[in-house]
Design an enzyme around this catalytic site. Structure first.
Site, mmCIF file in Angstrom:
data_model
loop_
_atom_site.group_PDB
_atom_site.id
_atom_site.type_symbol
_atom_site.label_atom_id
_atom_site.label_comp_id
_atom_site.label_asym_id
_atom_site.label_seq_id
_atom_site.Cartn_x
_atom_site.Cartn_y
_atom_site.Cartn_z
ATOM 1 C CG LEU A 1 -6.438 4.296 8.753
ATOM 2 C CD1 LEU A 1 -6.386 4.917 7.366
ATOM 3 C CD2 LEU A 1 -5.238 4.732 9.579
ATOM 4 N NE ARG A 2 -15.454 2.573 12.164
ATOM 5 C CZ ARG A 2 -15.439 1.369 11.622
ATOM 6 N NH1 ARG A 2 -14.803 0.385 12.235
ATOM 7 N NH2 ARG A 2 -16.037 1.139 10.485
ATOM 8 C CB ALA A 3 -8.807 4.491 16.543
#
Length: 354
Positions: free
Chosen positions: A245-247
């Site tokens: 989920l970093r993006a």
């Protein structure tokens, strides 16, 4: 002028043909928590020039260069153990992360740095805090800086685990448009011949950038995200088949920084679309390839312990293994016929020589 360089710096406003890079650098300056900017491109594409130019727009104008041969202590700092043991007091010797606070930390050829240093850089860039622990003594200090790493892909790539932690990435290409090349060369020659005169021509534009960065930093906390923005970010990240989920988080923060830079009243899907490529460039995967790999894994027949025992028993008894027991990825190779050649009489060895 940046005191660290002791020479005039090419102005940010005079960069030509670098719009995506300029936008990424400005967003990182507004929100250093994005995790920095990775700039990939061949030699001579103004990677370091742009990074130095950004430092001139920041309040302190601090520019810190991390050399390739730097040690971990040189980067993060170290504790003076002798002082701790002698006086019982903690004395911290700051490193480059402390020096770069509120400025720009530049790493040329970041892909050639040891992984441990890259980890430390990215941790501090994302958290804004540097923590040094030595022999049971811990010391923390603020380390909010704009991390700019450059690399030439011809000299090797960063590990996927590290490249993903850079917030934004911009891929530069050689310019083959004659008109643009001529503009760049003319600007550079003019700057080299008369740096002060060249800078004077961009004073107003430089001041405007400084004011916009300051105003954007102040406006940043007041900007939120509605459901439409969240939905658009999710769709883009799912379509790019990113890991984790970093993006999503970086895209939201980058869109907010862009909205703040433009003094918009709210973050919109249009802001998201304009930052998406810099967020996804180093995180995008081929969905068909990945889906195909997942499907092949899910279609592989499951083997039980009984199946393995049966196959082992057949092999030990000299029987041909059952097709159902061997037609899977167990690492066994089917028996292959071996050629037999007739050999002339063999002279036996004397028993003592055997």
């Amino acid at each position: 002028m940046n005191a660290a360089t002791q020479r005039p710096v090419f102005p940010f406003a005079a960069l030509i043909g670098q719009t995506p890079l300029q936008q990424a650098l400005l967003l990182a300056a507004i929100d250093p928590g994005l995790g920095g900017v990775l700039v990939s491109g061949p030699r001579g594409t103004a990677k370091s020039t742009a990074a130095r130019a950004l430092a001139e727009l920041l309040p302190e104008g601090q520019w810190v260069n991390l050399p390739l041969g730097a040690s971990e202590d040189r980067l993060i700092g170290t504790l003076d153990i002798e002082t701790v043991l002698r006086d019982g007091s903690v004395r911290f010797s700051p490193g480059l992360l402390a020096k770069a606070h509120r400025g720009v930390l530049y790493v040329d050829e970041v892909n050639l740095l040891p992984d441990a240093l890259v980890d430390a850089l990215l941790d501090a860039a994302a958290s804004g805090v540097n923590t040094v622990e030595r022999d049971g003594v811990s010391h923390s200090h603020d380390a909010s800086f704009v991390l700019i790493g450059t690399m030439n892909p011809e000299e090797g790539e960063l590990r996927p685990q590290l490249i993903d932690r850079f917030g934004l990435m911009v891929e530069l290409q050689n310019c083959f448009e004659a008109r643009v090349r001529q503009q760049i060369v003319k600007a550079r020659l003019a700057f080299d011949l008369d740096p002060q005169g060249f800078l004077a021509g961009y004073t107003q534009q430089q001041s405007t950038y400084v004011q916009r960065i300051r105003a954007a930093r102040e406006a940043l906390p007041q900007l939120g995200f509605d459901d439409a923005v969240h939905a658009h970010v999710s769709a883009l990240c799912i379509g790019a088949a990113v890991d984790g989920l970093r993006a999503d988080l970086v895209m939201l923060r980058a869109a907010r920084a862009l909205a703040a830079l433009e003094q918009a009243a709210a973050v919109t899907t249009e802001h998201v679309g304009r930052v998406a490529e810099a967020v996804l460039a180093h995180r995008r995967h081929d969905r068909e390839t990945r889906a195909g790999g997942d499907a092949r894994e899910s279609e592989a027949p499951l083997r039980t312990a009984d199946d393995a025992d049966a196959a082992s028993s057949q092999l030990s008894e000299g029987a041909a293994p059952d097709a159902a027991a061997t037609d899977s990825d167990w690492g066994y190779l089917p028996p292959q016929p071996a050629g037999v050649a007739q050999v002339k009489g063999v002279i036996p060895l004397n028993a003592k020589k055997r």
